[in-house]
Write an enzyme that holds these catalytic residues in place. Sequence first.
Site, PDB file in Angstrom:
ATOM      1  N   LYS A 114     -12.291 -32.052  23.161  1.00  0.00           N
ATOM      2  CA  LYS A 114     -12.573 -32.517  21.796  1.00  0.00           C
ATOM      3  C   LYS A 114     -11.283 -32.953  21.114  1.00  0.00           C
ATOM      4  O   LYS A 114     -11.294 -33.843  20.282  1.00  0.00           O
ATOM      5  CB  LYS A 114     -13.343 -31.483  20.989  1.00  0.00           C
ATOM      6  CG  LYS A 114     -12.695 -30.151  20.885  1.00  0.00           C
ATOM      7  CD  LYS A 114     -13.596 -29.150  20.203  1.00  0.00           C
ATOM      8  CE  LYS A 114     -13.124 -27.735  20.396  1.00  0.00           C
ATOM      9  NZ  LYS A 114     -13.622 -27.086  21.587  1.00  0.00           N
ATOM     10  N   LYS A 169       0.469 -28.650  22.058  1.00  0.00           N
ATOM     11  CA  LYS A 169       0.327 -29.003  20.632  1.00  0.00           C
ATOM     12  C   LYS A 169       1.684 -29.395  20.048  1.00  0.00           C
ATOM     13  O   LYS A 169       1.776 -30.327  19.254  1.00  0.00           O
ATOM     14  CB  LYS A 169      -0.260 -27.825  19.834  1.00  0.00           C
ATOM     15  CG  LYS A 169      -1.645 -27.418  20.316  1.00  0.00           C
ATOM     16  CD  LYS A 169      -2.710 -27.684  19.267  1.00  0.00           C
ATOM     17  CE  LYS A 169      -4.117 -27.766  19.791  1.00  0.00           C
ATOM     18  NZ  LYS A 169      -4.755 -26.594  20.292  1.00  0.00           N
ATOM     19  N   LYS A 187      -8.487 -35.393  30.995  1.00  0.00           N
ATOM     20  CA  LYS A 187      -9.399 -34.255  30.864  1.00  0.00           C
ATOM     21  C   LYS A 187     -10.272 -34.428  29.615  1.00  0.00           C
ATOM     22  O   LYS A 187      -9.758 -34.776  28.548  1.00  0.00           O
ATOM     23  CB  LYS A 187      -8.557 -32.971  30.728  1.00  0.00           C
ATOM     24  CG  LYS A 187      -9.390 -31.714  30.658  1.00  0.00           C
ATOM     25  CD  LYS A 187      -8.642 -30.560  30.014  1.00  0.00           C
ATOM     26  CE  LYS A 187      -9.395 -30.111  28.783  1.00  0.00           C
ATOM     27  NZ  LYS A 187      -9.071 -28.857  28.187  1.00  0.00           N
TER      28      LYS A 187
END
Length: 323
Positions: A191, A110, A188
Amino acid sequence: MRVLSGIQSSGTLHLGNYYGAMRQHLELQHEHDCFYFIANYHSLTTIQDGSRLRELTFHVAASYLALGLDPARVTFFRQSDVPEVTELAWILATVTGKGLLDRAHSFKDKVARGLPVSMGLYCYPLLMAADILIYRSQIVPVGQDQLQHIEMTQDMAQYFNNTYGQVFIRPEPRLSEAPVVPGIDGQKMSKSYGNTIDLFADPQVVCKRIMSIKTDSTPVEAPKDPTRCTVFALLKLLASPEEVQEWEVRYRAGGMGYGEAKARLADLYEQTFGPYREAYGRWLARPDDVEDILRTGGRRARVVAQEVMDEVRSACGIVTARA
Ligand code: ADP
Ligand code: TRP
């Protein structure tokens, strides 16, 4: 054997969730003492809208039930129905070095994408370790991206036991046959990458998504390498082994266009998930029954968690006024 796993209620479920994690959860329910839960405290690291979180939590519950989770066999619950996990997460934080959390891929990923990192996201592995250890879980079936979290859990159990004596057992991860399911762009499926094929989406939407799977520009006549093709990787999940073999031969022989493989994939998707989509619709119409199932599971899970927490508090010298 105590098997435990959780799924966040942070978005719509997709083929990666199903083939990477949920399918093995459903298989294991026939052989083991399974605890599956909806990680709604974890979801707060991304969903900060009360009505949306409530709705997603209900949707994940309805999804599991539609896919065949049997609440008479499985202890199926919401993470938040056992608030003791947050207490254990704190206690684990006190025996865990900061360096361990600094190494977590999930938060480093992130940071690399420029997303803000809350303390909740940073501490995510502590809460996940608490989820696992509080039920004395032996096996934790997950997709590959969760392996590091389970290794961290093993470390945290060890730190606690070294400090206070043997309380926790060492959990082991278990990967499915599809530990990394690719998304429509070949990365991969996730979402957060916007590359998913959802489990209960409208057939036309799914068909469009499948048709937009990225493939290389090998011409129709030329032989193709199935091991480098996302469509083939997904066919392997949905088709019978015999059919997969036929596709492999056809890829290598040439004379086949990707469009044909995609059309078959769309058919197989509909055959497999069409009936589940209907079951999902039926569960969505029974919110009170879903709520009852989760509450019953939560009560069962909490009994186990409270016993373990009594041992934990006693080992650490935490005295509470609770009876
Ligand atoms: P997402 O990456 O879409 O946010 P989650 O983190 O909620 O998915 O994952 C829930 C479960 O599904 C985990 O056990 C995770 O390992 C598994 N999973 C998610 N995406 C994939 C994938 N592409 N391949 C295999 N397993 C996956
Ligand atoms: N981190 C997991 C995910 O994103 C969800 C999760 C929370 C979990 N607690 C867990 C998985 C405990 C297995 C065991 O998918």
